[in-house]
Design a protein around this motif. Structure first.
Motif, PDB file in Angstrom:
ATOM      1  N   UNK A   1      19.975  42.147   1.991  1.00  0.00           N
ATOM      2  CA  UNK A   1      19.794  40.818   2.616  1.00  0.00           C
ATOM      3  C   UNK A   1      20.979  40.303   3.130  1.00  0.00           C
ATOM      4  N   UNK A   2      21.077  39.346   4.224  1.00  0.00           N
ATOM      5  CA  UNK A   2      22.471  38.938   4.737  1.00  0.00           C
ATOM      6  C   UNK A   2      23.350  38.474   3.963  1.00  0.00           C
ATOM      7  N   UNK A   3      22.687  37.650   2.859  1.00  0.00           N
ATOM      8  CA  UNK A   3      23.614  36.816   1.793  1.00  0.00           C
ATOM      9  C   UNK A   3      24.481  37.978   1.002  1.00  0.00           C
ATOM     10  N   UNK A   4      23.986  39.143   1.037  1.00  0.00           N
ATOM     11  CA  UNK A   4      24.503  40.305   0.065  1.00  0.00           C
ATOM     12  C   UNK A   4      25.678  40.860   1.136  1.00  0.00           C
ATOM     13  N   UNK A   5      25.626  40.849   2.057  1.00  0.00           N
ATOM     14  CA  UNK A   5      26.655  41.527   3.105  1.00  0.00           C
ATOM     15  C   UNK A   5      27.694  40.275   3.366  1.00  0.00           C
ATOM     16  N   UNK A   6      27.250  39.005   3.353  1.00  0.00           N
ATOM     17  CA  UNK A   6      28.247  37.959   3.832  1.00  0.00           C
ATOM     18  C   UNK A   6      29.617  37.933   3.241  1.00  0.00           C
ATOM     19  N   UNK A   7      29.775  38.066   2.008  1.00  0.00           N
ATOM     20  CA  UNK A   7      31.214  38.212   1.324  1.00  0.00           C
ATOM     21  C   UNK A   7      32.121  39.243   2.026  1.00  0.00           C
ATOM     22  N   UNK A   8      31.612  40.276   2.460  1.00  0.00           N
ATOM     23  CA  UNK A   8      32.423  41.355   3.055  1.00  0.00           C
ATOM     24  C   UNK A   8      32.769  41.046   4.404  1.00  0.00           C
ATOM     25  N   UNK A   9      31.668  40.374   5.089  1.00  0.00           N
ATOM     26  CA  UNK A   9      31.916  40.020   6.642  1.00  0.00           C
ATOM     27  C   UNK A   9      33.136  38.809   6.573  1.00  0.00           C
ATOM     28  N   UNK A  10      32.828  38.084   5.712  1.00  0.00           N
ATOM     29  CA  UNK A  10      33.828  37.105   5.620  1.00  0.00           C
ATOM     30  C   UNK A  10      35.231  37.591   5.217  1.00  0.00           C
ATOM     31  N   UNK A  11      35.397  38.426   4.265  1.00  0.00           N
ATOM     32  CA  UNK A  11      36.776  39.156   3.910  1.00  0.00           C
ATOM     33  C   UNK A  11      37.133  39.862   5.191  1.00  0.00           C
ATOM     34  N   UNK A  12      36.404  40.790   5.820  1.00  0.00           N
ATOM     35  CA  UNK A  12      37.147  41.319   6.871  1.00  0.00           C
ATOM     36  C   UNK A  12      37.552  40.426   8.036  1.00  0.00           C
ATOM     37  N   UNK A  13      36.861  39.376   8.088  1.00  0.00           N
ATOM     38  CA  UNK A  13      37.452  38.300   9.318  1.00  0.00           C
ATOM     39  C   UNK A  13      39.005  37.917   8.382  1.00  0.00           C
ATOM     40  N   UNK A  14      38.989  37.516   7.299  1.00  0.00           N
ATOM     41  CA  UNK A  14      40.224  37.164   6.616  1.00  0.00           C
ATOM     42  C   UNK A  14      41.454  38.144   6.502  1.00  0.00           C
ATOM     43  N   UNK A  15      40.801  39.498   6.392  1.00  0.00           N
ATOM     44  CA  UNK A  15      41.964  40.529   6.468  1.00  0.00           C
ATOM     45  C   UNK A  15      42.469  40.638   7.931  1.00  0.00           C
ATOM     46  N   UNK A  16      41.547  40.423   9.041  1.00  0.00           N
ATOM     47  CA  UNK A  16      42.216  40.397  10.335  1.00  0.00           C
ATOM     48  C   UNK A  16      43.189  39.421  10.541  1.00  0.00           C
ATOM     49  N   UNK A  17      42.955  38.357  10.059  1.00  0.00           N
ATOM     50  CA  UNK A  17      43.625  36.906  10.406  1.00  0.00           C
ATOM     51  C   UNK A  17      45.141  37.088   9.379  1.00  0.00           C
ATOM     52  N   UNK A  18      45.240  37.675   8.482  1.00  0.00           N
ATOM     53  CA  UNK A  18      46.209  37.822   7.716  1.00  0.00           C
ATOM     54  C   UNK A  18      47.047  38.606   8.250  1.00  0.00           C
ATOM     55  N   UNK A  19      46.638  39.840   8.692  1.00  0.00           N
ATOM     56  CA  UNK A  19      47.243  40.853   9.660  1.00  0.00           C
ATOM     57  C   UNK A  19      47.991  39.947  10.727  1.00  0.00           C
ATOM     58  N   UNK A  20      47.342  39.188  11.538  1.00  0.00           N
ATOM     59  CA  UNK A  20      47.917  38.407  12.442  1.00  0.00           C
ATOM     60  C   UNK A  20      49.135  37.506  12.152  1.00  0.00           C
ATOM     61  N   UNK A  21      48.837  37.055  10.880  1.00  0.00           N
ATOM     62  CA  UNK A  21      49.850  36.108  10.381  1.00  0.00           C
ATOM     63  C   UNK A  21      51.086  36.885  10.103  1.00  0.00           C
ATOM     64  N   UNK A  22      51.242  38.176   9.663  1.00  0.00           N
ATOM     65  CA  UNK A  22      52.175  38.806   9.261  1.00  0.00           C
ATOM     66  C   UNK A  22      52.778  39.545  10.601  1.00  0.00           C
ATOM     67  N   UNK A  23      52.128  39.849  11.550  1.00  0.00           N
ATOM     68  CA  UNK A  23      52.550  40.556  12.812  1.00  0.00           C
ATOM     69  C   UNK A  23      53.150  39.335  13.615  1.00  0.00           C
ATOM     70  N   UNK A  24      52.819  38.197  13.552  1.00  0.00           N
ATOM     71  CA  UNK A  24      52.987  37.034  14.569  1.00  0.00           C
ATOM     72  C   UNK A  24      53.964  36.013  13.929  1.00  0.00           C
TER      73      UNK A  24
END
Length: 317
Positions: free
Chosen positions: A161-184
């Motif tokens: 069910x999409x709701x089950x996968x949603x927390x992981x999809x959100x976390x991956x977006x957050x991980x990418x942005x946190x990486x940007x914050x450190x790099x930039x």
């Protein structure tokens, strides 16, 4: 190639085809790692992913225009016009990015409140330059990063069910942005912004004044280095959690997302390898490494689209 993608996605209208082509060009020009990862998706998935990138990039360009003559009020008005046009309906034939993203939303049933959340965070960037704690930063990232992951989820597809996968999809977006914050860090300071929790920096004796000092001298003070290392560890934890969601995606989408996770997390490796010299150099994953990771994923993606989890051994039927 673009014609094949549009045909596979069932996009026949000539105006929409031009709109999607424009979004693809934007992604190819501005999102190298992102665009490389999309090559691992099935052709019918790619136009929609390009459209989402084009919309996010359009809003980001409004915010990050360095022309000093464009003040906060004008940028706010431009964002509001973008919001009004997006939510106001119509065919947007004179605005290719909006035409493509509107079509994508309808095709995949993407919740429009995710775009409201995204634009709300973009408005925060107009006036907020510092975040006092993790909670405040997370509220910003919900719209600026997590919402992007959730927008992509219907396109990627899931085996649960999409709701089950949603927390992981959100976390991956957050991980990418946190990486940007450190790099930039240095680039963000140029725009008078610090996307790191002030209280967590303060625990290491770091404040805006010290960060500005490092930026001006292109040096990383020992206290700043320790603070950035702590942020690095936090980001690693987010990646570890997000990785657990890849198995929940449709098999044909997993190689793409795994490649993006691998390459983006390796930016953290580069930052650490330079001893957090983020004020003097921008961490990058080299072209050879990107091709190496994507090459293996390309074969897995090809086989997944044919209903197989792994390539057959030589001599197999």
């Amino acid at each position: 190639m673009i014609r094949t993608e549009l045909d596979a996605a069932g996009i026949a209208d000539s105006g929409l085809r031009r709109a999607y082509r424009r979004c693809r060009a934007i992604a190819a020009e501005h999102g190298r790692t992102y665009f490389l990862a999309t090559r691992l998706l099935a052709p019918d998935q790619r136009p929609a992913v390009h459209a989402l990138y084009g919309f996010a990039r359009h809003a980001d360009d409004i915010l990050d225009e360095l022309d000093s003559t464009v003040g906060v009020s004008e940028r706010a008005e431009r964002l509001q016009r973008l919001s009004d046009r997006f939510f106001g309906g119509g065919d947007h034939r004179d605005e290719p990015v909006l035409a493509a993203v509107d079509d994508t939303v309808r095709r995949y049933g993407i919740a429009t409140d995710l775009f409201e959340d995204f634009l709300a965070s973009m408005r925060m960037d107009l006036t907020i330059t510092d975040y006092p704690d993790r909670g405040a930063l997370n509220r910003y990232m919900h719209g600026s990063a997590e919402a992007i992951g959730l927008q992509l989820l219907p396109i990627l597809g899931t085996v649960v069910a999409p709701d089950e996968a949603a927390p992981y999809a959100a976390a991956l977006g957050r991980a990418f942005q946190l990486t940007n914050f450190l790099r930039d860090v240095a680039e963000d300071l140029t725009r008078n912004r610090i996307y790191l929790p002030a209280d967590e920096l303060a625990a290491y004796g770091v404040d805006r004044e010290l960060m500005t000092w490092c930026h001006a001298r292109r040096r990383t003070d020992a206290r700043v280095r320790a603070a950035l290392a702590a942020q690095h560890d936090v980001t690693r934890e987010v990646y570890r959690f997000a990785a657990g969601g890849i198995a929940l995606l449709a098999p044909r989408s997993r190689p793409c997302v795994q490649t993006a996770l691998t390459l983006y997390s390796e930016i953290l490796d580069r930052i650490e390898a330079t001893d957090f010299s983020v004020f003097s150099e921008r961490a990058r994953v080299g072209t050879a490494r990107r091709v190496q990771v994507a090459g293996g994923a390309l074969m897995r993606s090809w086989w997944a689209r044919r209903g197989r989890s792994d390539p057959q051994p030589a001599g197999a039927a």
